[in-house]
Write a protein that holds these residues in place. Structure first.
Motif, PDB file in Angstrom:
ATOM      1  N   ARG A  48       0.844  -1.185   0.000  1.00 35.48           N
ATOM      2  CA  ARG A  48       0.000   0.000   0.000  1.00 35.48           C
ATOM      3  C   ARG A  48       0.884   1.240   0.000  1.00 35.48           C
ATOM      4  O   ARG A  48       2.067   1.168   0.359  1.00 35.48           O
ATOM      5  N   LEU A  49       0.319   2.373  -0.363  1.00 33.43           N
ATOM      6  CA  LEU A  49       1.018   3.653  -0.310  1.00 33.43           C
ATOM      7  C   LEU A  49       0.406   4.531   0.769  1.00 33.43           C
ATOM      8  O   LEU A  49      -0.819   4.543   0.951  1.00 33.43           O
ATOM      9  N   GLU A  50       1.266   5.223   1.486  1.00 30.17           N
ATOM     10  CA  GLU A  50       0.817   6.228   2.450  1.00 30.17           C
ATOM     11  C   GLU A  50       1.726   7.442   2.317  1.00 30.17           C
ATOM     12  O   GLU A  50       2.863   7.420   2.779  1.00 30.17           O
ATOM     13  N   ALA A  51       1.217   8.492   1.649  1.00 27.00           N
ATOM     14  CA  ALA A  51       2.010   9.694   1.388  1.00 27.00           C
ATOM     15  C   ALA A  51       3.306   9.297   0.698  1.00 27.00           C
ATOM     16  O   ALA A  51       3.293   8.702  -0.371  1.00 27.00           O
ATOM     17  N   GLN A  52       4.448   9.546   1.355  1.00 26.72           N
ATOM     18  CA  GLN A  52       5.753   9.297   0.738  1.00 26.72           C
ATOM     19  C   GLN A  52       6.250   7.867   0.932  1.00 26.72           C
ATOM     20  O   GLN A  52       7.277   7.487   0.380  1.00 26.72           O
ATOM     21  N   SER A  53       5.548   7.061   1.709  1.00 26.99           N
ATOM     22  CA  SER A  53       6.069   5.734   2.051  1.00 26.99           C
ATOM     23  C   SER A  53       5.303   4.610   1.366  1.00 26.99           C
ATOM     24  O   SER A  53       4.120   4.728   1.038  1.00 26.99           O
ATOM     25  N   ILE A  54       6.010   3.497   1.176  1.00 25.15           N
ATOM     26  CA  ILE A  54       5.452   2.266   0.632  1.00 25.15           C
ATOM     27  C   ILE A  54       5.394   1.268   1.775  1.00 25.15           C
ATOM     28  O   ILE A  54       6.425   0.881   2.335  1.00 25.15           O
ATOM     29  N   GLN A  55       4.189   0.840   2.155  1.00 28.52           N
ATOM     30  CA  GLN A  55       4.006  -0.104   3.253  1.00 28.52           C
ATOM     31  C   GLN A  55       3.907  -1.512   2.690  1.00 28.52           C
ATOM     32  O   GLN A  55       3.073  -1.775   1.819  1.00 28.52           O
ATOM     33  N   VAL A  77      21.885   5.797  -0.614  1.00 22.95           N
ATOM     34  CA  VAL A  77      21.727   7.140  -1.160  1.00 22.95           C
ATOM     35  C   VAL A  77      22.822   7.483  -2.165  1.00 22.95           C
ATOM     36  O   VAL A  77      23.850   6.805  -2.255  1.00 22.95           O
ATOM     37  N   ASP A  78      22.588   8.598  -2.900  1.00 20.75           N
ATOM     38  CA  ASP A  78      23.564   9.100  -3.853  1.00 20.75           C
ATOM     39  C   ASP A  78      24.488  10.116  -3.174  1.00 20.75           C
ATOM     40  O   ASP A  78      24.473  10.268  -1.944  1.00 20.75           O
ATOM     41  N   SER A  79      25.256  10.822  -3.971  1.00 20.22           N
ATOM     42  CA  SER A  79      26.227  11.768  -3.422  1.00 20.22           C
ATOM     43  C   SER A  79      25.573  12.966  -2.745  1.00 20.22           C
ATOM     44  O   SER A  79      26.223  13.683  -1.993  1.00 20.22           O
ATOM     45  N   LYS A  80      24.262  13.169  -2.992  1.00 19.04           N
ATOM     46  CA  LYS A  80      23.541  14.291  -2.379  1.00 19.04           C
ATOM     47  C   LYS A  80      22.609  13.842  -1.261  1.00 19.04           C
ATOM     48  O   LYS A  80      21.702  14.570  -0.868  1.00 19.04           O
ATOM     49  N   ASN A  81      22.837  12.620  -0.759  1.00 15.34           N
ATOM     50  CA  ASN A  81      22.056  12.079   0.364  1.00 15.34           C
ATOM     51  C   ASN A  81      20.577  11.894   0.028  1.00 15.34           C
ATOM     52  O   ASN A  81      19.701  12.031   0.885  1.00 15.34           O
ATOM     53  N   TRP A  82      20.295  11.549  -1.226  1.00 16.17           N
ATOM     54  CA  TRP A  82      18.927  11.225  -1.646  1.00 16.17           C
ATOM     55  C   TRP A  82      18.919   9.785  -2.140  1.00 16.17           C
ATOM     56  O   TRP A  82      19.836   9.342  -2.829  1.00 16.17           O
ATOM     57  N   GLY A  83      17.875   9.045  -1.773  1.00 15.25           N
ATOM     58  CA  GLY A  83      17.815   7.660  -2.227  1.00 15.25           C
ATOM     59  C   GLY A  83      16.641   6.919  -1.636  1.00 15.25           C
ATOM     60  O   GLY A  83      15.543   7.485  -1.477  1.00 15.25           O
ATOM     61  N   LEU A  84      16.867   5.657  -1.272  1.00 16.66           N
ATOM     62  CA  LEU A  84      15.800   4.780  -0.795  1.00 16.66           C
ATOM     63  C   LEU A  84      16.038   4.430   0.673  1.00 16.66           C
ATOM     64  O   LEU A  84      17.037   3.800   1.018  1.00 16.66           O
ATOM     65  N   GLU A  94      14.415  13.625   5.326  1.00 19.05           N
ATOM     66  CA  GLU A  94      13.005  13.248   5.250  1.00 19.05           C
ATOM     67  C   GLU A  94      12.778  11.853   5.826  1.00 19.05           C
ATOM     68  O   GLU A  94      11.816  11.617   6.575  1.00 19.05           O
ATOM     69  N   ILE A  95      13.644  10.922   5.469  1.00 20.92           N
ATOM     70  CA  ILE A  95      13.508   9.541   5.947  1.00 20.92           C
ATOM     71  C   ILE A  95      13.602   9.492   7.466  1.00 20.92           C
ATOM     72  O   ILE A  95      12.765   8.879   8.144  1.00 20.92           O
ATOM     73  N   PHE A 133       7.549  -3.880   6.648  1.00 20.45           N
ATOM     74  CA  PHE A 133       8.578  -2.844   6.524  1.00 20.45           C
ATOM     75  C   PHE A 133       8.019  -1.721   5.670  1.00 20.45           C
ATOM     76  O   PHE A 133       6.941  -1.851   5.054  1.00 20.45           O
ATOM     77  N   ARG A 134       8.745  -0.614   5.634  1.00 24.85           N
ATOM     78  CA  ARG A 134       8.362   0.505   4.778  1.00 24.85           C
ATOM     79  C   ARG A 134       9.563   0.963   3.970  1.00 24.85           C
ATOM     80  O   ARG A 134      10.695   0.962   4.460  1.00 24.85           O
ATOM     81  N   LEU A 135       9.284   1.366   2.728  1.00 29.24           N
ATOM     82  CA  LEU A 135      10.274   1.984   1.856  1.00 29.24           C
ATOM     83  C   LEU A 135       9.933   3.465   1.715  1.00 29.24           C
ATOM     84  O   LEU A 135       8.759   3.813   1.573  1.00 29.24           O
ATOM     85  N   VAL A 136      10.966   4.306   1.721  1.00 32.49           N
ATOM     86  CA  VAL A 136      10.759   5.742   1.589  1.00 32.49           C
ATOM     87  C   VAL A 136      11.765   6.316   0.601  1.00 32.49           C
ATOM     88  O   VAL A 136      12.957   6.403   0.907  1.00 32.49           O
TER      89      VAL A 136
END
Length: 449
Positions: free
Chosen positions: A156-163, A234-241, A300-301, A291-294
Protein backbone atom coordinates in the motif's frame (compact mmCIF):
# COMPACT_ATOMS: atom_id res chain seq x y z
CA UNK A 1 20.99 -12.10 0.09
CA UNK A 2 24.58 -12.91 0.81
CA UNK A 3 25.32 -14.02 -2.74
CA UNK A 4 28.85 -14.53 -3.98
CA UNK A 5 27.95 -14.73 -7.65
CA UNK A 6 24.91 -13.68 -9.54
CA UNK A 7 23.40 -11.68 -6.73
CA UNK A 8 25.90 -9.09 -7.79
CA UNK A 9 28.11 -10.64 -10.42
CA UNK A 10 25.99 -12.47 -12.99
CA UNK A 11 26.12 -11.10 -16.47
CA UNK A 12 22.88 -10.60 -18.32
CA UNK A 13 23.59 -13.75 -20.35
CA UNK A 14 26.47 -15.26 -18.42
CA UNK A 15 27.12 -16.03 -14.77
CA UNK A 16 30.65 -15.82 -13.37
CA UNK A 17 30.94 -18.69 -10.91
CA UNK A 18 33.66 -18.81 -8.25
CA UNK A 19 34.48 -22.31 -7.10
CA UNK A 20 36.54 -23.60 -4.18
CA UNK A 21 40.15 -22.48 -4.27
CA UNK A 22 39.33 -19.30 -6.16
CA UNK A 23 38.75 -20.92 -9.56
CA UNK A 24 35.97 -19.60 -11.77
CA UNK A 25 34.05 -20.53 -14.88
CA UNK A 26 31.22 -19.13 -16.98
CA UNK A 27 27.79 -20.74 -16.96
CA UNK A 28 25.09 -19.86 -19.48
CA UNK A 29 21.88 -18.45 -17.98
CA UNK A 30 18.45 -18.35 -19.65
CA UNK A 31 17.12 -15.15 -21.16
CA UNK A 32 14.98 -12.92 -18.95
CA UNK A 33 11.19 -12.97 -19.42
CA UNK A 34 9.49 -9.77 -20.51
CA UNK A 35 8.15 -7.95 -17.42
CA UNK A 36 4.46 -8.11 -16.52
CA UNK A 37 4.08 -5.10 -14.25
CA UNK A 38 1.45 -4.05 -11.74
CA UNK A 39 1.60 -0.51 -10.29
CA UNK A 40 0.50 1.76 -7.46
CA UNK A 41 1.00 5.50 -7.69
CA UNK A 42 0.21 8.68 -5.78
CA UNK A 43 1.53 12.23 -5.92
CA UNK A 44 4.72 11.28 -4.02
CA UNK A 45 5.81 7.81 -5.13
CA UNK A 46 5.41 5.07 -7.75
CA UNK A 47 5.96 1.36 -6.97
CA UNK A 48 5.84 -1.56 -9.39
CA UNK A 49 6.00 -5.33 -9.02
CA UNK A 50 6.81 -7.85 -11.75
CA UNK A 51 4.42 -10.80 -11.99
CA UNK A 52 7.04 -12.63 -14.05
CA UNK A 53 9.41 -12.46 -11.05
CA UNK A 54 7.21 -13.76 -8.24
CA UNK A 55 5.70 -10.33 -7.56
CA UNK A 56 8.96 -8.88 -6.27
CA UNK A 57 9.27 -5.09 -6.14
CA UNK A 58 11.21 -4.20 -9.27
CA UNK A 59 10.55 -0.45 -9.46
CA UNK A 60 10.45 2.43 -6.97
CA UNK A 61 10.54 6.07 -8.01
CA UNK A 62 10.03 9.18 -5.93
CA UNK A 63 8.36 12.33 -7.22
CA UNK A 64 9.35 14.73 -8.63
CA UNK A 65 12.85 13.15 -8.84
CA UNK A 66 11.76 10.28 -11.08
CA UNK A 67 15.00 8.25 -11.05
CA UNK A 68 14.70 4.46 -10.83
CA UNK A 69 15.96 3.15 -7.48
CA UNK A 70 15.64 -0.65 -7.73
CA UNK A 71 18.27 -2.84 -9.41
CA UNK A 72 17.16 -5.78 -11.57
CA UNK A 73 20.46 -7.21 -12.77
CA UNK A 74 19.33 -10.78 -12.08
CA UNK A 75 16.72 -12.71 -10.07
CA UNK A 76 18.63 -12.18 -6.83
CA UNK A 77 18.31 -8.39 -6.79
CA UNK A 78 15.03 -6.40 -6.50
CA UNK A 79 13.33 -5.76 -3.15
CA UNK A 80 12.16 -9.22 -2.19
CA UNK A 81 11.66 -12.05 0.27
CA UNK A 82 14.44 -14.59 0.85
CA UNK A 83 14.52 -17.19 3.62
CA UNK A 84 17.04 -19.72 4.93
CA UNK A 85 16.87 -23.03 6.79
CA UNK A 86 18.33 -26.52 6.79
CA UNK A 87 19.42 -28.94 5.63
CA UNK A 88 22.79 -27.83 4.32
CA UNK A 89 23.20 -28.76 1.53
CA UNK A 90 19.60 -29.04 0.36
CA UNK A 91 19.40 -31.97 -2.10
CA UNK A 92 15.71 -32.79 -2.76
CA UNK A 93 15.34 -36.16 -4.46
CA UNK A 94 19.09 -36.21 -4.98
CA UNK A 95 19.17 -32.99 -7.01
CA UNK A 96 22.49 -31.25 -6.40
CA UNK A 97 22.76 -27.49 -5.82
CA UNK A 98 25.21 -25.42 -7.79
CA UNK A 99 28.61 -25.75 -6.04
CA UNK A 100 28.75 -22.00 -5.41
CA UNK A 101 25.44 -22.07 -3.49
CA UNK A 102 25.78 -25.43 -1.76
CA UNK A 103 26.37 -23.85 1.67
CA UNK A 104 23.12 -21.86 1.57
CA UNK A 105 20.94 -24.89 2.27
CA UNK A 106 17.17 -24.49 1.90
CA UNK A 107 16.73 -21.04 0.35
CA UNK A 108 13.42 -20.04 -1.30
CA UNK A 109 13.71 -16.72 -3.18
CA UNK A 110 10.71 -14.70 -4.32
CA UNK A 111 12.01 -13.72 -7.78
CA UNK A 112 13.53 -17.03 -8.87
CA UNK A 113 16.75 -19.04 -8.93
CA UNK A 114 20.42 -18.46 -9.75
CA UNK A 115 19.97 -19.70 -13.33
CA UNK A 116 17.32 -17.10 -14.17
CA UNK A 117 14.21 -19.24 -13.81
CA UNK A 118 11.29 -17.20 -12.43
CA UNK A 119 9.02 -18.00 -9.49
CA UNK A 120 5.36 -18.58 -10.38
CA UNK A 121 2.61 -16.18 -9.31
CA UNK A 122 -0.53 -18.03 -8.20
CA UNK A 123 -2.75 -15.05 -7.46
CA UNK A 124 -2.66 -11.28 -7.89
CA UNK A 125 -5.06 -8.43 -7.17
CA UNK A 126 -4.64 -4.70 -7.62
CA UNK A 127 -7.51 -2.60 -6.23
CA UNK A 128 -5.82 0.70 -6.99
CA UNK A 129 -5.03 1.17 -3.31
CA UNK A 130 -3.44 -2.22 -2.52
CA UNK A 131 -1.56 -4.91 -4.44
CA UNK A 132 -1.77 -8.51 -3.21
CA UNK A 133 0.36 -11.33 -4.64
CA UNK A 134 0.78 -15.02 -3.83
CA UNK A 135 3.66 -16.97 -5.38
CA UNK A 136 5.53 -20.27 -5.18
CA UNK A 137 9.22 -19.35 -4.84
CA UNK A 138 12.08 -21.26 -6.41
CA UNK A 139 15.08 -22.63 -4.56
CA UNK A 140 17.96 -20.27 -5.34
CA UNK A 141 20.79 -22.89 -5.29
CA UNK A 142 18.93 -25.27 -7.65
CA UNK A 143 17.50 -24.94 -11.17
CA UNK A 144 13.74 -24.67 -11.60
CA UNK A 145 12.91 -26.35 -8.27
CA UNK A 146 9.78 -25.06 -6.54
CA UNK A 147 9.84 -24.67 -2.76
CA UNK A 148 7.39 -26.33 -0.39
CA UNK A 149 6.05 -22.95 0.67
CA UNK A 150 4.10 -19.96 -0.55
CA UNK A 151 5.02 -16.29 -0.30
CA UNK A 152 2.42 -13.54 -0.03
CA UNK A 153 2.75 -9.77 -0.04
CA UNK A 154 0.46 -6.80 0.51
CA UNK A 155 1.61 -3.38 -0.70
CA UNK A 156 0.00 0.00 0.00
CA UNK A 157 1.02 3.65 -0.31
CA UNK A 158 0.82 6.23 2.45
CA UNK A 159 2.01 9.69 1.39
CA UNK A 160 5.75 9.30 0.74
CA UNK A 161 6.07 5.73 2.05
CA UNK A 162 5.45 2.27 0.63
CA UNK A 163 4.01 -0.10 3.25
CA UNK A 164 4.78 -3.78 2.68
CA UNK A 165 3.57 -6.83 4.59
CA UNK A 166 5.23 -10.18 3.78
CA UNK A 167 4.29 -13.73 4.70
CA UNK A 168 5.81 -17.14 4.06
CA UNK A 169 3.79 -20.28 4.78
CA UNK A 170 5.80 -23.50 4.93
CA UNK A 171 4.39 -26.88 3.96
CA UNK A 172 7.57 -28.92 4.09
CA UNK A 173 7.59 -32.71 4.27
CA UNK A 174 10.86 -32.51 6.21
CA UNK A 175 9.86 -32.00 9.87
CA UNK A 176 13.36 -31.68 11.37
CA UNK A 177 13.82 -28.73 13.74
CA UNK A 178 16.79 -26.96 12.15
CA UNK A 179 19.05 -24.37 13.80
CA UNK A 180 18.00 -20.74 13.44
CA UNK A 181 19.40 -18.79 10.49
CA UNK A 182 19.63 -15.11 9.61
CA UNK A 183 16.65 -13.99 7.51
CA UNK A 184 16.68 -10.90 5.28
CA UNK A 185 13.50 -8.94 6.09
CA UNK A 186 13.71 -7.95 3.24
CA UNK A 187 16.66 -7.97 0.83
CA UNK A 188 17.02 -4.57 -0.89
CA UNK A 189 19.15 -3.86 -3.97
CA UNK A 190 19.41 -0.39 -5.51
CA UNK A 191 21.00 0.89 -8.69
CA UNK A 192 24.70 1.73 -8.53
CA UNK A 193 24.11 5.47 -8.13
CA UNK A 194 22.51 4.73 -4.74
CA UNK A 195 25.02 2.48 -3.00
CA UNK A 196 26.25 4.54 -0.04
CA UNK A 197 24.64 3.43 3.24
CA UNK A 198 23.53 6.00 5.81
CA UNK A 199 22.02 5.29 9.24
CA UNK A 200 22.34 6.10 12.94
CA UNK A 201 24.33 3.57 14.98
CA UNK A 202 24.79 5.44 18.25
CA UNK A 203 23.42 4.76 21.72
CA UNK A 204 21.06 7.76 21.93
CA UNK A 205 18.59 7.35 19.04
CA UNK A 206 16.39 10.24 17.91
CA UNK A 207 18.37 12.86 19.79
CA UNK A 208 19.80 14.40 16.63
CA UNK A 209 23.15 12.60 16.85
CA UNK A 210 25.57 12.43 13.91
CA UNK A 211 24.81 9.84 11.25
CA UNK A 212 27.05 6.96 10.22
CA UNK A 213 27.82 6.05 6.62
CA UNK A 214 29.62 3.31 4.70
CA UNK A 215 30.69 2.49 1.15
CA UNK A 216 31.95 -1.07 1.52
CA UNK A 217 32.52 -3.38 -1.45
CA UNK A 218 31.26 -6.88 -0.86
CA UNK A 219 30.54 -9.63 -0.33
CA UNK A 220 31.03 -10.60 2.35
CA UNK A 221 28.49 -8.03 3.45
CA UNK A 222 29.24 -5.96 6.54
CA UNK A 223 26.97 -5.91 9.59
CA UNK A 224 25.98 -2.87 11.62
CA UNK A 225 23.55 -1.68 14.28
CA UNK A 226 20.72 0.61 13.17
CA UNK A 227 19.50 1.79 16.55
CA UNK A 228 16.85 4.06 15.01
CA UNK A 229 15.69 1.01 13.00
CA UNK A 230 16.19 2.58 9.59
CA UNK A 231 18.93 2.86 6.99
CA UNK A 232 19.12 4.28 3.48
CA UNK A 233 21.01 3.68 0.24
CA UNK A 234 21.73 7.14 -1.16
CA UNK A 235 23.56 9.10 -3.85
CA UNK A 236 26.23 11.77 -3.42
CA UNK A 237 23.54 14.29 -2.38
CA UNK A 238 22.06 12.08 0.36
CA UNK A 239 18.93 11.22 -1.65
CA UNK A 240 17.82 7.66 -2.23
CA UNK A 241 15.80 4.78 -0.80
CA UNK A 242 15.16 4.49 2.94
CA UNK A 243 14.10 1.27 4.69
CA UNK A 244 12.33 1.16 8.06
CA UNK A 245 12.18 -2.22 9.79
CA UNK A 246 10.84 -1.93 13.37
CA UNK A 247 11.54 -5.60 14.21
CA UNK A 248 15.36 -5.48 14.33
CA UNK A 249 18.41 -3.29 14.85
CA UNK A 250 20.84 -5.80 13.27
CA UNK A 251 21.46 -5.06 9.56
CA UNK A 252 23.76 -5.95 6.67
CA UNK A 253 25.08 -3.67 3.96
CA UNK A 254 27.48 -3.52 1.04
CA UNK A 255 27.98 -2.36 -2.52
CA UNK A 256 29.26 -3.63 -5.85
CA UNK A 257 31.00 -0.90 -7.90
CA UNK A 258 30.40 -2.55 -11.27
CA UNK A 259 31.66 -1.04 -14.52
CA UNK A 260 32.45 2.65 -14.72
CA UNK A 261 29.54 4.65 -16.09
CA UNK A 262 27.04 1.75 -15.92
CA UNK A 263 24.58 2.25 -13.07
CA UNK A 264 21.19 1.35 -14.53
CA UNK A 265 18.62 -1.30 -13.63
CA UNK A 266 20.25 -3.97 -15.79
CA UNK A 267 23.82 -3.12 -14.79
CA UNK A 268 25.93 -4.95 -12.21
CA UNK A 269 26.65 -1.93 -9.98
CA UNK A 270 24.40 -2.06 -6.93
CA UNK A 271 23.90 -1.15 -3.30
CA UNK A 272 22.73 -3.82 -0.84
CA UNK A 273 20.83 -3.41 2.41
CA UNK A 274 18.98 -5.89 4.62
CA UNK A 275 17.52 -5.75 8.10
CA UNK A 276 18.22 -9.20 9.55
CA UNK A 277 16.35 -11.43 11.99
CA UNK A 278 17.62 -14.70 13.47
CA UNK A 279 14.71 -17.16 13.18
CA UNK A 280 13.75 -20.81 13.18
CA UNK A 281 11.58 -21.58 10.14
CA UNK A 282 9.62 -24.68 11.15
CA UNK A 283 8.24 -27.09 8.55
CA UNK A 284 4.71 -25.66 9.04
CA UNK A 285 5.43 -22.08 10.13
CA UNK A 286 3.55 -19.00 9.00
CA UNK A 287 6.09 -16.22 9.36
CA UNK A 288 5.28 -12.56 8.76
CA UNK A 289 7.07 -9.23 8.82
CA UNK A 290 6.36 -5.67 7.76
CA UNK A 291 8.58 -2.84 6.52
CA UNK A 292 8.36 0.51 4.78
CA UNK A 293 10.27 1.98 1.86
CA UNK A 294 10.76 5.74 1.59
CA UNK A 295 12.25 7.45 -1.48
CA UNK A 296 13.61 10.79 -0.35
CA UNK A 297 16.40 12.66 1.38
CA UNK A 298 18.09 11.34 4.51
CA UNK A 299 16.49 14.16 6.49
CA UNK A 300 13.01 13.25 5.25
CA UNK A 301 13.51 9.54 5.95
CA UNK A 302 14.80 10.12 9.46
CA UNK A 303 11.99 12.53 10.32
CA UNK A 304 9.31 10.07 9.18
CA UNK A 305 10.82 7.18 11.13
CA UNK A 306 11.06 9.35 14.23
CA UNK A 307 7.27 9.76 14.12
CA UNK A 308 6.68 6.05 13.45
CA UNK A 309 8.95 5.09 16.37
CA UNK A 310 7.38 7.53 18.83
CA UNK A 311 6.13 5.80 21.98
CA UNK A 312 8.26 2.65 21.65
CA UNK A 313 8.49 0.82 24.98
CA UNK A 314 11.20 -1.34 26.54
CA UNK A 315 11.51 -4.85 25.03
CA UNK A 316 8.79 -7.25 26.17
CA UNK A 317 7.78 -10.64 24.79
CA UNK A 318 4.80 -12.95 25.34
CA UNK A 319 5.06 -16.51 24.05
CA UNK A 320 1.41 -17.13 23.29
CA UNK A 321 1.51 -18.61 19.78
CA UNK A 322 5.05 -18.05 18.53
CA UNK A 323 8.66 -17.53 19.62
CA UNK A 324 8.38 -13.76 18.86
CA UNK A 325 11.90 -13.58 17.48
CA UNK A 326 13.61 -15.73 20.16
CA UNK A 327 15.73 -18.72 19.16
CA UNK A 328 16.80 -21.93 20.84
CA UNK A 329 19.93 -24.05 21.23
CA UNK A 330 20.62 -27.01 23.49
CA UNK A 331 16.98 -28.05 23.57
CA UNK A 332 13.88 -28.66 21.50
CA UNK A 333 10.32 -27.39 21.63
CA UNK A 334 7.06 -28.75 20.26
CA UNK A 335 7.05 -26.48 17.23
CA UNK A 336 4.59 -23.77 16.29
CA UNK A 337 1.98 -22.67 17.09
CA UNK A 338 2.95 -22.61 20.77
CA UNK A 339 0.36 -23.72 23.35
CA UNK A 340 0.17 -20.40 25.21
CA UNK A 341 3.77 -20.59 26.47
CA UNK A 342 7.20 -21.71 25.25
CA UNK A 343 7.89 -25.25 26.47
CA UNK A 344 11.50 -26.36 25.96
CA UNK A 345 12.99 -29.76 26.72
CA UNK A 346 16.71 -29.79 27.49
CA UNK A 347 18.91 -31.95 25.27
CA UNK A 348 22.23 -30.82 26.79
CA UNK A 349 23.41 -29.35 30.08
CA UNK A 350 22.63 -25.80 28.98
CA UNK A 351 19.55 -24.42 27.20
CA UNK A 352 20.34 -21.20 25.32
CA UNK A 353 17.52 -18.76 24.61
CA UNK A 354 18.53 -15.76 22.48
CA UNK A 355 16.34 -12.71 21.98
CA UNK A 356 15.90 -10.61 18.84
CA UNK A 357 18.13 -7.63 18.07
CA UNK A 358 16.53 -4.62 19.73
CA UNK A 359 17.76 -1.53 21.59
CA UNK A 360 17.56 -0.26 25.13
CA UNK A 361 19.68 1.77 27.47
CA UNK A 362 20.89 0.01 30.60
CA UNK A 363 20.06 3.02 32.78
CA UNK A 364 16.41 2.80 31.61
CA UNK A 365 15.99 -0.97 32.12
CA UNK A 366 17.42 -2.14 35.44
CA UNK A 367 15.16 -5.14 36.04
CA UNK A 368 14.48 -8.31 34.07
CA UNK A 369 11.20 -10.14 34.73
CA UNK A 370 10.59 -13.67 33.52
CA UNK A 371 7.34 -15.59 33.99
CA UNK A 372 8.48 -19.20 33.91
CA UNK A 373 8.54 -22.65 35.47
CA UNK A 374 11.70 -24.74 35.59
CA UNK A 375 11.08 -28.47 36.09
CA UNK A 376 14.61 -29.45 37.06
CA UNK A 377 16.78 -30.48 39.98
CA UNK A 378 18.65 -27.17 40.05
CA UNK A 379 18.00 -23.70 38.68
CA UNK A 380 20.96 -21.61 37.60
CA UNK A 381 20.32 -18.84 35.10
CA UNK A 382 23.02 -16.84 33.37
CA UNK A 383 21.58 -13.61 31.97
CA UNK A 384 23.81 -12.23 29.21
CA UNK A 385 23.64 -9.05 27.13
CA UNK A 386 25.42 -7.68 24.08
CA UNK A 387 26.13 -4.07 23.23
CA UNK A 388 25.52 -2.33 19.93
CA UNK A 389 29.19 -2.40 18.87
CA UNK A 390 30.79 -5.68 17.74
CA UNK A 391 34.01 -4.97 19.64
CA UNK A 392 32.19 -4.71 22.97
CA UNK A 393 32.54 -7.86 25.11
CA UNK A 394 29.46 -9.76 26.18
CA UNK A 395 28.38 -9.16 29.79
CA UNK A 396 26.58 -11.59 32.07
CA UNK A 397 25.37 -12.24 35.61
CA UNK A 398 24.35 -15.51 37.33
CA UNK A 399 21.12 -15.91 39.31
CA UNK A 400 19.37 -18.75 41.08
CA UNK A 401 15.91 -19.71 39.79
CA UNK A 402 13.40 -21.60 41.96
CA UNK A 403 12.53 -25.04 40.58
CA UNK A 404 9.21 -26.87 40.56
CA UNK A 405 5.89 -25.49 41.75
CA UNK A 406 3.86 -23.37 39.37
CA UNK A 407 4.69 -20.81 36.71
CA UNK A 408 5.27 -17.40 38.25
CA UNK A 409 7.13 -14.18 37.57
CA UNK A 410 10.72 -13.93 38.77
CA UNK A 411 12.64 -10.63 39.03
CA UNK A 412 16.37 -10.25 38.41
CA UNK A 413 18.20 -7.01 39.10
CA UNK A 414 20.56 -6.10 36.28
CA UNK A 415 21.28 -2.55 37.41
CA UNK A 416 24.77 -2.34 38.85
CA UNK A 417 25.96 -5.63 37.37
CA UNK A 418 29.50 -5.35 35.93
CA UNK A 419 29.34 -4.39 32.27
CA UNK A 420 25.62 -3.63 32.26
CA UNK A 421 25.81 -0.10 30.88
CA UNK A 422 25.28 2.09 27.83
CA UNK A 423 23.28 1.06 24.77
CA UNK A 424 22.42 -2.65 24.53
CA UNK A 425 21.09 -4.72 21.64
CA UNK A 426 20.50 -8.33 22.58
CA UNK A 427 19.39 -10.32 25.62
CA UNK A 428 20.38 -13.97 26.13
CA UNK A 429 19.23 -16.47 28.78
CA UNK A 430 21.28 -19.56 29.56
CA UNK A 431 19.72 -22.12 31.86
CA UNK A 432 22.72 -24.07 33.13
CA UNK A 433 23.40 -27.31 35.02
CA UNK A 434 20.38 -29.05 33.49
CA UNK A 435 19.93 -32.70 32.69
CA UNK A 436 18.63 -33.94 29.34
CA UNK A 437 14.85 -34.24 29.45
CA UNK A 438 14.28 -31.52 32.05
CA UNK A 439 11.64 -28.95 31.13
CA UNK A 440 11.53 -25.17 30.97
CA UNK A 441 8.23 -23.33 30.43
CA UNK A 442 8.40 -19.61 29.64
CA UNK A 443 5.32 -17.43 29.43
CA UNK A 444 6.82 -13.95 29.12
CA UNK A 445 10.09 -11.97 29.27
CA UNK A 446 10.29 -8.21 29.79
CA UNK A 447 12.60 -5.42 30.84
CA UNK A 448 11.50 -2.77 33.32
CA UNK A 449 13.12 0.36 34.83
Amino acid sequence: MNRFISKFGAAYWLVLVFLAGGRCRLVAAPARLEPEMSWLENDRVIVGIDLKMGGSITSVRGKPDGRELVNNYDHGRQVQMSFYSGPVPFVPNGLQPHPAWRALGWNPVQSGDWAGNASKVLEHRNTGSEMYTKAVPLQWPLEGVESECEMESWIRLEAQSIQVRCRVTNRRADRIFYPAKHQEIPAVYTNGEFRRVVTYSGDRPFTGGALNEWLDPGPPWKTFSATERWAALVDSKNWGLGVWQPATTYWKQGEVPGEVGKQGQRDNATGYLAPVALEHLDYNITYEYEFRLVPGSVEEIRALVREWERGRELPQYRFEKGRVGWTLRGGIDGGVPLPGMWRVQAQTGTVFLEGPASFWRADAAGTLKISALLKAQSGRLRVAWKGIRPEEPEGSAVFEVPVGGVRKEHSFVLKGQPGYKGGLQRLMLRFEALKPGEILEVESIRLEP
